[in-house]
Design a protein around this motif. Structure first.
Motif, PDB file in Angstrom:
ATOM      1  N   PHE A   1       1.510  -5.216   3.018  1.00 36.04           N
ATOM      2  CA  PHE A   1       2.644  -5.349   2.113  1.00 36.04           C
ATOM      3  C   PHE A   1       3.997  -5.364   2.830  1.00 36.04           C
ATOM      4  O   PHE A   1       5.030  -5.301   2.179  1.00 36.04           O
ATOM      5  CB  PHE A   1       2.656  -4.205   1.090  1.00 36.04           C
TER       6      PHE A   1
ATOM      7  N   ILE B   1       1.951   2.530   6.282  1.00 38.22           N
ATOM      8  CA  ILE B   1       1.188   2.227   5.060  1.00 38.22           C
ATOM      9  C   ILE B   1       1.384   0.768   4.667  1.00 38.22           C
ATOM     10  O   ILE B   1       0.424   0.066   4.330  1.00 38.22           O
ATOM     11  CB  ILE B   1       1.609   3.167   3.909  1.00 38.22           C
TER      12      ILE B   1
ATOM     13  N   GLU C   1      -0.597  -1.467   7.100  1.00 40.47           N
ATOM     14  CA  GLU C   1      -2.041  -1.318   6.903  1.00 40.47           C
ATOM     15  C   GLU C   1      -2.527  -2.052   5.656  1.00 40.47           C
ATOM     16  O   GLU C   1      -3.605  -2.620   5.644  1.00 40.47           O
ATOM     17  CB  GLU C   1      -2.415   0.168   6.783  1.00 40.47           C
ATOM     18  N   LYS C   2      -1.715  -2.048   4.610  1.00 41.11           N
ATOM     19  CA  LYS C   2      -2.110  -2.662   3.339  1.00 41.11           C
ATOM     20  C   LYS C   2      -1.631  -4.105   3.213  1.00 41.11           C
ATOM     21  O   LYS C   2      -1.896  -4.762   2.211  1.00 41.11           O
ATOM     22  CB  LYS C   2      -1.599  -1.826   2.174  1.00 41.11           C
TER      23      LYS C   2
ATOM     24  N   GLU D   1       2.565   4.703  -4.560  1.00 41.56           N
ATOM     25  CA  GLU D   1       1.846   5.739  -3.815  1.00 41.56           C
ATOM     26  C   GLU D   1       2.792   6.842  -3.361  1.00 41.56           C
ATOM     27  O   GLU D   1       3.883   6.577  -2.870  1.00 41.56           O
ATOM     28  CB  GLU D   1       1.179   5.084  -2.607  1.00 41.56           C
TER      29      GLU D   1
ATOM     30  N   LEU E   1       1.817  -1.528  -5.627  1.00 35.43           N
ATOM     31  CA  LEU E   1       1.483  -0.236  -5.034  1.00 35.43           C
ATOM     32  C   LEU E   1       2.479   0.794  -5.540  1.00 35.43           C
ATOM     33  O   LEU E   1       3.685   0.524  -5.620  1.00 35.43           O
ATOM     34  CB  LEU E   1       1.574  -0.318  -3.497  1.00 35.43           C
TER      35      LEU E   1
END
Length: 61
Positions: A42, A36, A39-40, A19, A17
């Motif tokens: 990671f 984030i 949610e992903k 971002e 990622l």
């Protein structure tokens, strides 16, 4: 608003990622970065989140 950079890596060094996101200050950015990551999925990977000036505000290896 400032632009913060969140990067997640695999142990092999592969980037998972890369971002950028906006936040008003470092505290808000830290919270958004953690959100984030969760949610992903990671949050247990190697990651870093940096400020526009390059300051590290989140790190996990």
């Amino acid at each position: 608003m400032k632009t913060y950079k969140l990067t997640v890596f695999e142990k092999s060094g592969e980037k998972l990622l890369d971002e950028a996101f906006q936040a008003g200050d470092d505290t808000e950015a830290k919270g958004k970065g953690e959100q984030i990551l969760k949610e992903k999925g990671f949050d247990e990977k190697t990651y870093r989140c940096t400020t526009p000036s390059g300051k590290l505000i989140l790190f996990h290896s």
